[in-house]
Write a protein that holds these residues in place. Sequence first.
Motif, PDB file in Angstrom:
ATOM      1  N   ILE A  46       0.946  -1.103  -0.040  1.00 47.50           N
ATOM      2  CA  ILE A  46       0.059  -0.069  -0.067  1.00 47.50           C
ATOM      3  C   ILE A  46       0.789   1.324   0.049  1.00 47.50           C
ATOM      4  O   ILE A  46       0.703   2.162  -0.711  1.00 47.50           O
ATOM      5  CB  ILE A  46      -0.975  -0.026   1.106  1.00 47.50           C
ATOM      6  CG1 ILE A  46      -2.062  -0.930   1.058  1.00 47.50           C
ATOM      7  CG2 ILE A  46      -1.842   1.347   1.356  1.00 47.50           C
ATOM      8  CD1 ILE A  46      -2.992  -1.174   2.366  1.00 47.50           C
ATOM      9  N   ALA A  47       1.930   1.067   0.962  1.00 50.64           N
ATOM     10  CA  ALA A  47       2.745   2.305   0.780  1.00 50.64           C
ATOM     11  C   ALA A  47       3.525   2.604  -0.389  1.00 50.64           C
ATOM     12  O   ALA A  47       3.859   3.797  -0.918  1.00 50.64           O
ATOM     13  CB  ALA A  47       3.859   2.001   1.801  1.00 50.64           C
ATOM     14  N   ALA A  92      14.084   1.269   3.314  1.00 47.03           N
ATOM     15  CA  ALA A  92      14.899   0.102   2.885  1.00 47.03           C
ATOM     16  C   ALA A  92      14.416  -0.548   1.689  1.00 47.03           C
ATOM     17  O   ALA A  92      14.984  -1.458   0.783  1.00 47.03           O
ATOM     18  CB  ALA A  92      15.265  -0.878   3.924  1.00 47.03           C
ATOM     19  N   SER A  93      12.987  -0.565   1.690  1.00 53.84           N
ATOM     20  CA  SER A  93      12.218  -1.180   0.327  1.00 53.84           C
ATOM     21  C   SER A  93      11.858  -0.269  -0.885  1.00 53.84           C
ATOM     22  O   SER A  93      11.453  -0.649  -1.854  1.00 53.84           O
ATOM     23  CB  SER A  93      10.879  -1.584   0.837  1.00 53.84           C
ATOM     24  OG  SER A  93      11.029  -2.600   1.799  1.00 53.84           O
ATOM     25  N   ILE A 132      -8.234  -1.237  -4.421  1.00 52.57           N
ATOM     26  CA  ILE A 132      -8.967  -0.562  -3.193  1.00 52.57           C
ATOM     27  C   ILE A 132      -7.947   0.524  -2.728  1.00 52.57           C
ATOM     28  O   ILE A 132      -8.459   1.724  -2.657  1.00 52.57           O
ATOM     29  CB  ILE A 132      -9.528  -1.244  -2.185  1.00 52.57           C
ATOM     30  CG1 ILE A 132     -10.503  -2.371  -2.403  1.00 52.57           C
ATOM     31  CG2 ILE A 132      -9.676  -0.621  -0.752  1.00 52.57           C
ATOM     32  CD1 ILE A 132     -10.684  -3.314  -1.573  1.00 52.57           C
ATOM     33  N   THR A 133      -6.643   0.163  -2.630  1.00 51.51           N
ATOM     34  CA  THR A 133      -5.709   0.961  -2.374  1.00 51.51           C
ATOM     35  C   THR A 133      -4.534   1.721  -3.329  1.00 51.51           C
ATOM     36  O   THR A 133      -3.750   2.575  -2.989  1.00 51.51           O
ATOM     37  CB  THR A 133      -5.034   0.249  -0.994  1.00 51.51           C
ATOM     38  OG1 THR A 133      -4.230  -0.629  -1.802  1.00 51.51           O
ATOM     39  CG2 THR A 133      -6.034  -0.020  -0.094  1.00 51.51           C
ATOM     40  N   GLY A 134      -4.598   1.071  -4.413  1.00 48.98           N
ATOM     41  CA  GLY A 134      -3.479   1.471  -5.450  1.00 48.98           C
ATOM     42  C   GLY A 134      -2.109   0.778  -5.180  1.00 48.98           C
ATOM     43  O   GLY A 134      -1.219   1.227  -5.703  1.00 48.98           O
ATOM     44  N   ALA A 135      -2.207  -0.323  -4.325  1.00 47.59           N
ATOM     45  CA  ALA A 135      -1.009  -1.151  -3.821  1.00 47.59           C
ATOM     46  C   ALA A 135      -0.231  -1.989  -4.929  1.00 47.59           C
ATOM     47  O   ALA A 135      -0.948  -2.214  -5.935  1.00 47.59           O
ATOM     48  CB  ALA A 135      -1.520  -1.966  -2.810  1.00 47.59           C
ATOM     49  N   ARG A 136       1.117  -1.517  -4.734  1.00 45.21           N
ATOM     50  CA  ARG A 136       1.999  -2.190  -5.751  1.00 45.21           C
ATOM     51  C   ARG A 136       3.185  -2.617  -5.323  1.00 45.21           C
ATOM     52  O   ARG A 136       3.377  -2.158  -4.141  1.00 45.21           O
ATOM     53  CB  ARG A 136       2.170  -1.178  -7.003  1.00 45.21           C
ATOM     54  CG  ARG A 136       2.916  -0.066  -6.496  1.00 45.21           C
ATOM     55  CD  ARG A 136       3.110   0.928  -7.699  1.00 45.21           C
ATOM     56  NE  ARG A 136       3.904   1.922  -7.494  1.00 45.21           N
ATOM     57  CZ  ARG A 136       4.192   2.962  -8.258  1.00 45.21           C
ATOM     58  NH1 ARG A 136       3.814   3.037  -9.330  1.00 45.21           N
ATOM     59  NH2 ARG A 136       4.927   4.126  -7.717  1.00 45.21           N
ATOM     60  N   THR A 137       4.040  -3.662  -5.949  1.00 47.47           N
ATOM     61  CA  THR A 137       5.255  -3.982  -5.618  1.00 47.47           C
ATOM     62  C   THR A 137       6.211  -2.832  -5.345  1.00 47.47           C
ATOM     63  O   THR A 137       6.555  -2.060  -6.406  1.00 47.47           O
ATOM     64  CB  THR A 137       5.855  -5.212  -6.227  1.00 47.47           C
ATOM     65  OG1 THR A 137       4.841  -6.029  -6.266  1.00 47.47           O
ATOM     66  CG2 THR A 137       7.270  -5.637  -5.635  1.00 47.47           C
ATOM     67  N   PRO A 138       6.935  -2.726  -4.309  1.00 43.57           N
ATOM     68  CA  PRO A 138       8.216  -1.585  -4.057  1.00 43.57           C
ATOM     69  C   PRO A 138       9.196  -1.962  -4.940  1.00 43.57           C
ATOM     70  O   PRO A 138       9.556  -3.126  -5.359  1.00 43.57           O
ATOM     71  CB  PRO A 138       8.334  -1.544  -2.575  1.00 43.57           C
ATOM     72  CG  PRO A 138       8.055  -2.919  -2.148  1.00 43.57           C
ATOM     73  CD  PRO A 138       7.092  -3.301  -2.981  1.00 43.57           C
ATOM     74  N   SER A 139      10.095  -0.932  -5.160  1.00 43.26           N
ATOM     75  CA  SER A 139      11.161  -1.044  -6.095  1.00 43.26           C
ATOM     76  C   SER A 139      12.142  -1.952  -5.440  1.00 43.26           C
ATOM     77  O   SER A 139      12.932  -2.704  -6.237  1.00 43.26           O
ATOM     78  CB  SER A 139      11.929   0.377  -6.459  1.00 43.26           C
ATOM     79  OG  SER A 139      12.438   0.799  -5.283  1.00 43.26           O
ATOM     80  N   ALA A 180      19.050  -3.964   0.914  1.00 42.95           N
ATOM     81  CA  ALA A 180      17.554  -3.917   0.574  1.00 42.95           C
ATOM     82  C   ALA A 180      16.745  -4.768   1.541  1.00 42.95           C
ATOM     83  O   ALA A 180      17.460  -5.776   2.031  1.00 42.95           O
ATOM     84  CB  ALA A 180      17.327  -4.612  -0.731  1.00 42.95           C
ATOM     85  N   ALA A 181      15.557  -4.168   1.958  1.00 36.90           N
ATOM     86  CA  ALA A 181      15.042  -4.939   2.828  1.00 36.90           C
ATOM     87  C   ALA A 181      14.499  -6.422   2.412  1.00 36.90           C
ATOM     88  O   ALA A 181      13.948  -6.193   1.248  1.00 36.90           O
ATOM     89  CB  ALA A 181      13.703  -4.140   3.410  1.00 36.90           C
ATOM     90  N   PRO A 182      14.331  -7.482   2.953  1.00 35.16           N
ATOM     91  CA  PRO A 182      13.944  -8.626   2.494  1.00 35.16           C
ATOM     92  C   PRO A 182      12.174  -8.507   2.206  1.00 35.16           C
ATOM     93  O   PRO A 182      11.774  -7.788   3.017  1.00 35.16           O
ATOM     94  CB  PRO A 182      14.331  -9.903   3.592  1.00 35.16           C
ATOM     95  CG  PRO A 182      14.435  -8.898   5.005  1.00 35.16           C
ATOM     96  CD  PRO A 182      14.889  -7.578   4.466  1.00 35.16           C
TER      97      PRO A 182
END
Length: 451
Positions: free
Chosen positions: A243-244, A269-270, A385-392, A401-403
Amino acid sequence: MNHPDGSASFAGLRLPAEVLRTLSALGVREPFPIQAATLPDSLEGRDVLGRGRTGSGKTLAFGLPLLTRTAGRRAAPKQPLALVLVPTRELAQQVTQDLAPYAEALRLRMTTVVGGLSIGRQTAALRQGAEVVVATPGRLHDLIERNACRLGSVRITVLDEADQMCDMGFLPQVTDALDQVHPDGQRMLFSATLDRDVDKLVGRYLHDPVVHSVDPPAGAVTTMEHHVLVVHGPDRYAVVTEIAARDGRVLLFLDTKHAVDQLTRHLRASGVPAGALHGGKSQPQRTRTLAQFKDGGITVLVATGVAARGLHIDDLDLVVNVDPPADPKDYVHRAGRTARAGASGSVVTLVTAGARRETSRMMAEAGVEAAVTKVRSGEAELSRITGARTPSGTPLDGGPAAPRPKNTNAPFRGLGTSKGASRGTGDKSRKAGEARKLAEARKAALVRRNG
C-alpha cells in the motif's frame, strides 16, 4: 441548533474591508457552512459552541471574528488580547499560518507558543507585544510560571479541538488558563466531535452559548469511502508495504513511536520514500517531515495519533489505519485528514479476523459503514482498493535492501500486535534460549567430567 446552507456571503457578514480584500486575494469566495453559521454570533461577541467536520473551515470560523474584534487595539508587553488554545504543535502552526494574512492586513501581531522550540524566542516575542497568541497548554503554562505571559487582558479565548482539550492530560492546564483570562471575555469552543466531555468546560466557562452543529459526521460524507481490509496476521507487513508503494501520497497511522520508526526504516529500505512523525521527534524534525510530505519529497507519512488533528495536506486521498483506533472520535479525526473541503478520499482500516468484531463496533459508534474485504498481499483486489503495488526494493539510505516479507513471517511489532503480546512473545523466546544454553552448558560439563 442551526443548519444553514452556507449561501451567505462574506460581504454580508460585516467583516472589515481589509479582511474582505484578503479573502478575495486568497480566492476564498463563499463561506463554508460552519463559517456562515457561526460568524454572525461570534462577530457580535457571543460565546459559541461549534461543530464542523475536519477540513470544514473552522479556523476561519473562529479566526476572522477573533481578529476583527481585536483589530485597532495594541497589546502591552507580556499581555496578549486574544488566545487560541490547541492540543498539538502541528495544529498551532497550521492555525497561525492560516490566520497570518488576515492578521497582517489588520496590523495585528501574532505569535505561536509551543513546546519543542526556543522558549527564549517566545518570551522575547511576548515581551515585544503580541495581540494574538496561538498556544499549546503546556508551553503556555511554562511561560505563565516564568512571568513571561499574563492572561488578564485576554478578552477572546478559543479552544480548537475542544474535545481533546478535555482529556485529563490537558484539562488542568486548560482550566488554569481559562481561570486567568478576563472573566467577561468571549469564549468559543470548536471541534469536529463535541460530546459530553466538553460539558465540563461549557458549564463552567461559557455564558449562554449559541450552539451550531453543521456538516454530516464522517460516515455520511459522500466524498469519503471507508474500507475494512481483513488480513492474515503474518501477511499484514507485506500488505502495508505494498500500500505504501502506491502511486500517490498516503498517511499511515500506528499506535506507538517504536512501530512508526521501525516501519519507516523498512519502507525506506524497500525503496519507498517515507518519513516518520511522532511526539518523540524534535519540533524541527516534525516540521521538516511535514514540509517534505506536503511538497512531495516523501510520499508516505508514518505517524502516531499526533497527526490526526491539525494536519492539512492538499490532494491526500488515502488514510490507512494500520493499527485501528480504539476510540470512535480518534477514527473521525484520522479520517478527516482526507476528503477535506469537498475533495474525495478513502479511509482503509486493517484488521485481523480476530479483531474484526471490535473494530466494527468502534466504527458503528463513529457512524461509519465500511465495505469489508478479505485481502492478501499481491492480490488485484488490494490494488483496486488502495493502489497497492510492489515496491522497487532499492534502498533509499544505502545499506542492504529489505527482505520481501513472506506470509510465514511473525507479525510485525505494532502492526496489529499488541505491545503486551509482543513482549510476551519476546519473553518466551528469551526464556527458551536461556533454557537451551543451560542445557548445553550442563551437557558440556558432563562431557568434560566423563572425558
